[in-house]
Scaffold this active site. Structure first.
Site, short mmCIF file in Angstrom:
data_model
loop_
_atom_site.label_atom_id
_atom_site.label_comp_id
_atom_site.label_asym_id
_atom_site.label_seq_id
_atom_site.Cartn_x
_atom_site.Cartn_y
_atom_site.Cartn_z
N GLY A 8 0.84 -1.20 0.00
CA GLY A 8 0.00 0.00 0.00
C GLY A 8 0.87 1.24 0.00
CG PHE A 9 4.22 1.13 0.01
CD1 PHE A 9 4.92 0.51 1.05
CD2 PHE A 9 4.05 0.42 -1.17
CE1 PHE A 9 5.44 -0.77 0.89
CE2 PHE A 9 4.55 -0.86 -1.32
CZ PHE A 9 5.25 -1.45 -0.29
CG ASN A 66 7.43 -11.02 15.12
OD1 ASN A 66 8.63 -11.31 15.05
ND2 ASN A 66 6.49 -11.74 14.54
N PRO A 67 10.42 -9.14 16.80
CG PRO A 67 12.04 -9.58 18.40
CD PRO A 67 10.62 -9.91 18.03
CB THR A 107 7.21 -8.94 11.45
OG1 THR A 107 6.85 -8.73 12.82
CG2 THR A 107 6.83 -10.34 11.01
CE LYS A 151 7.85 6.10 21.81
NZ LYS A 151 9.13 6.85 21.92
CD GLU A 210 4.30 5.67 8.17
OE1 GLU A 210 4.58 6.14 7.05
OE2 GLU A 210 3.27 5.02 8.40
#
Lengths: 165, 748
Positions: free
Chosen positions: B248-249, B640-641, B643, B710, B714
């Site tokens: 998507g972005f 989840n480190p 992903t 957080k 981005e």
């Protein structure tokens, strides 16, 4: 012949798709990609650009990787096509490359993934990728907009290492 | 809200994606891949002028072509909503949204002006080439440089986008008096999102006025309310289901025109219709606006900032004022008493630009962080040190404290991992063969937000859990992290948890964007699971002879399909037995997560990063390679480190594209983008990317969101372009302020 490509004339075509012999009729302008996706329902092969620029439609055509969007289906009479749906083993056991992609998180959105995996499987077969730099070079026909490249390289390295054992 | 006392087995640990198997076997179905027995195919015809009027649209030949069902144009468009506000969506900016096939006016080049619908894709594509169009073209303007004199501050602010803060101190006076000054003009090219999956909509005509819509978007509820509003349908008659999104972005935040066209055709033809855009057509809607900036920094000889001025002008369409946060970042990142930040728009004859990964931030910080590097050179202070000297513990734009800010640790850890201390500050001081080597760094920041989001948790007596939320997983890993949170709440294996997303029948979620989904949907899932736990616990205590009868909820753990006393696991009740005691076979709860109003008033939340980059520049050819990247990120709790790292790596790859490759080139004579394909619009390929290391700095934050998250979508891109530009300066001595930094600019 009509002067525009919207006619409904079709031609016979014999293909082996994922090990299954298929007797088909296709319009002469139908690409292998559209044949797979629209006529055979094999939607695992993706359309990203339809111009041979992104690699999302990569399949194994007579054992070699090819952009299915650049191949007119009718010219491949008698060919053997393997798509992402044909890679897994009996009972659904993942192909080592598929398993490596999952383990190394070598995808995010998943859209380029079938093409990446088909390309990677063929690359290993080609035997010309020994270093990460060579993998990167020979996988550069497959765009991943999510930017999973380092993980794709790691997955392929793992399969190469497993094969070397 | 108190955190779940249950043991965290999955949350915080690297876990492979739960949708991984579907994605590596080709089973994952995207919007253009759903089908129906009566499916017809639509192909879009686009305008070839940028501005004017359609004088003649001849569809006779197309209509006569075999297999063609209808050609829709503004002349025969079925009735839709009259007012432009009916076309508004959840994230649109102020203005009057574009209405496809509305009338004979052309407002941008590439505007959809007809839809050919046929029995097959090939027939529709062929017939589309037979549509003949005549225009009465008017003079257009697509060059931002020609409209900058008419730039204006947007009179209506876009919801959720902070306008620049009021000026503080006297930035101009302080700049005039400053012993050290740097100033520069910065330019950023148009960029297009180019997700791998083109925008596509399949509308399944279910009969009885009901539509099942599969649409590529980042928010099914946004698409549903748009369709209902535009076509005057009840929301109950429109179900939007989008289980997978091929990237998507930001391009799927607002409804794109294929959604309108597919629904219109399906309603009119009373059958199922699919419309898929071509790659070319992906350049006929949303994009990142090209943006011009001026930055002036005044400082003391020790590097302490005395003045920051940053001014931006971005292009927008004639009909909407798209806005993003471009200039505010400088005022948030650094301590400075004299700050003046402005943000203006200029009207162009283009489609409305939109949010593209970290909208605004990498543009603004490209300028700010390049200027800080320049200041480091001017003062002889190390680039990391000069940022530490101007470090702020308070968001001076808002005069609020941060919920947490471990940026100092990012600088330190990033520098250490990179080996920054070995850097010779002198440009052109490192070389290997014909390649000049440069090391550069920059800071990154992105707002850590949380949005009101609901989720449902359903536990069944067989110990299986389903969690559900209408949000999307656009490749970010949402399916996986929500599964982890659900599994940990009940001590289950991840295989026992099913996560459902992307369906308008599921609990409310805003669009997936802004890096807020993990914090928002994650909290909602946790709340729903807690509510189910409470219900289950009550039943467990009621079971005859229950060993939990005198125990409180905070003294038990959920594990292995049981509720057990944490201090004495031999005292337990099985989930199935608890349900039996309550006379139920399933327990369900829906909960809504909201940001804390009090914390929002008191604090601002940001994700931070410090990114270090090595480039190699061929001195004769000007070719730039990014050979090493270390990005130290402080983003609160990492769910989840595995992903999470992928998210940041992806952002960095985007930053490489932005800095060195991506540029949609307009031909201003035609008012049209020229390089609308992957061969000519360059995105990074595998060979462009190597040696990326991501480090997550520990950051404990109880205020930013209840689960301490957080968001990461981005932050990876934000500082990357600036760090690359700074590394190129270090390698070559050349400061390029015009993105992308292509060979001509390096050699020029």
């Amino acid at each position: 012949m009509p002067d525009h490509p919207t006619g409904s004339d079709t031609l016979p075509l014999s293909l082996t798709v994922n090990g299954e012999a298929r007797q088909l009729r296709v319009a002469p302008w139908t690409t292998l990609l559209d044949l797979l996706r629209e006529d055979l329902g094999l939607i695992g092969t993706k359309k990203g650009c339809d111009h041979g620029q992104c690699g999302s439609c990569t399949v194994l055509l007579d054992g070699k990787r090819a952009n299915a969007c650049l191949v007119l289906a009718v010219v491949k009479e008698g060919s053997n096509v393997t798509t992402i749906e044909g890679l897994a083993g009996p009972g659904g056991a993942l192909h080592p490359m598929q398993a490596a992609f999952v383990e190394h998180d070598a995808f995010q959105c998943g859209y380029c993934t079938p093409g990446q995996i088909c390309s990677a499987v063929a690359l290993v077969e080609e035997g010309r990728a020994r270093t990460p730099d060579e993998i990167r070079e020979h996988m550069s026909g497959n765009i991943c907009r999510c930017g999973a490249y380092p993980n794709i390289v790691a997955a392929i390295e793992q399969v190469l290492a497993e094969n070397a054992r | 809200m108190s955190p779940i006392p249950n043991a965290e087995t999955h949350v915080g640990s690297p876990r492979s994606r739960v949708d991984g198997r579907a994605k590596v076997t080709g089973a994952a179905r995207y919007s253009g891949e759903f089908t129906a027995p009566d499916l017809a195919h639509g192909y879009v015809v686009n305008s070839t002028v940028a501005k004017g009027r359609i004088t003649r649209l001849d569809t006779a030949a197309a209509l006569a072509a075999p297999g063609v069902l209808e050609v829709f144009t503004h002349e025969n468009r079925p009735r839709t909503a009259w007012f432009s506000y009916n076309y508004q969506d959840e994230v649109g900016p102020p203005g009057s949204p574009f209405r496809p096939l509305y009338d004979d006016k052309v407002v941008y080049s590439g505007q959809p002006i007809a839809l050919v619908v046929a029995e097959t894709f090939e027939a529709a594509r062929g017939a589309a080439s037979l549509v003949r169009v005549s225009y009465e073209a008017e003079a257009h303007e697509t060059d931002l440089k020609n409209r900058m004199d008419e730039a204006y501050e947007p009179p209506k602010k876009r919801t959720g986008i902070s306008p620049p803060p009021k000026p503080r101190g006297d930035a101009r006076g302080a700049y005039a008096d400053a012993p050290v000054k740097v100033s520069g003009d910065y330019w950023a090219a148009y960029e297009h999102h180019n997700p791998m999956e083109p925008h596509a909509t399949t509308v399944v005509w279910e009969g009885g006025g009901k539509l099942l819509v599969h649409d590529k978007n980042q928010g099914v509820l946004n698409a549903q309310s748009y369709i209902a509003s535009v076509f005057g349908l009840g929301k109950g008659d429109v179900r939007v289901v989008t289980p997978f999104v091929g990237g998507g972005f930001g391009s799927g935040l607002r409804p794109q025109y294929q959604l309108f066209l597919a629904v219109m055709a399906a309603l009119e033809l009373r059958r199922s219709v699919r419309v898929v855009l071509t790659r070319d057509q992906m350049f006929t809607h949303v994009y990142r606006p090209n943006t011009f900036q001026t930055v002036r920094l005044g400082a003391n000889p020790d590097g302490a900032l005395r003045s920051i001025q940053q001014h931006a002008i971005a292009g927008t369409s004639q009909f909407e004022d798209h806005q993003e946060v471009v200039v505010n970042w400088a005022g948030t990142l650094y301590h400075c008493d004299n700050v003046e930040l402005t943000y203006k728009l200029a009207k162009l004859d283009t489609y409305t630009p939109g949010d593209m990964r970290a909208p605004g931030a990498p543009l603004g910080l490209f300028a700010t962080e390049s200027a800080m590097d320049e200041l480091a050179c001017a003062t002889g202070v190390d680039p990391v040190e000069i940022r530490l000297r101007n470090y702020t513990e308070k968001d001076e734009n808002e005069n609020k404290n941060f919920t947490s800010k471990e940026l100092r640790a990012c600088y330190q850890v990033g520098a250490e991992r990179f080996g920054w201390s070995k850097r010779n500050p002198e440009p052109r001081s490192m070389r290997e063969g014909r390649e000049l080597i440069g090391w550069g760094m920059a800071s990154g920041a992105w707002e850590a937000q949380m949005m009101k989001t609901s989720a449902r948790a359903t536990l069944t007596a067989d110990g299986k859990l389903e969690v559900a939320c209408a949000t999307a997983d656009i490749g970010t890993g949402t399916y996986t992290i929500l599964t982890q949170i659900g599994a940990d709440a009940f001590g289950l294996r991840m295989e026992d948890v099913t996560t459902k997303l992307g369906d308008t029948t599921l609990p409310y979620s805003p669009v997936q964007g802004g890096s807020w989904t993990a914090a928002s949907a994650g909290t909602a899932v946790q709340l729903a699971c807690e509510a189910v736990r409470e219900k289950l616990f009550k039943h467990a205590r009621k079971a005859s002879g229950s060993p939990l009868a005198d125990v409180k909820l905070d003294a038990v753990s959920f594990a292995d399909g049981r509720i057990e006393v944490t201090a004495d696991p031999s005292r337990f009740v099985r989930i199935a037995d608890a349900m039996r005691a309550g006379g139920v076979d399933r327990l369900e709860a829906e909960e809504t997560a909201k940001p804390s109003m009090i914390d929002q008033l008191r604090y601002t939340g940001y994700t931070h990063s410090a990114i270090f980059v090595e480039v190699r520049v061929d001195e004769e050819l000007g070719a730039v390679r990014v050979t090493r990247v270390v990005d130290a990120v402080a983003a609160g709790k990492i769910l989840n480190p595995k992903t999470a790292r992928s998210q940041v790596v992806g952002g960095i790859v985007w930053g490489i594209g932005m800095a060195l490759e991506e540029e949609t080139m307009p031909d201003h004579n035609l008012g049209r983008f020229m390089n609308h394909n992957y061969a000519e619009y360059h995105v990074p390929v595998n060979a462009d990317v190597q040696g990326i290391e991501v480090v997550f700095v520990d950051e404990h934050d109880t205020k930013v969101s209840p689960i301490g998250v957080k968001g990461l979508g981005e932050i990876g891109i934000v500082g990357t372009a600036a760090a690359i530009a700074n590394a190129i300066h270090h390698a070559t001595g050349k400061r390029v302020r015009d993105m992308p930094i292509t060979i001509d600019k390096v050699l020029g």
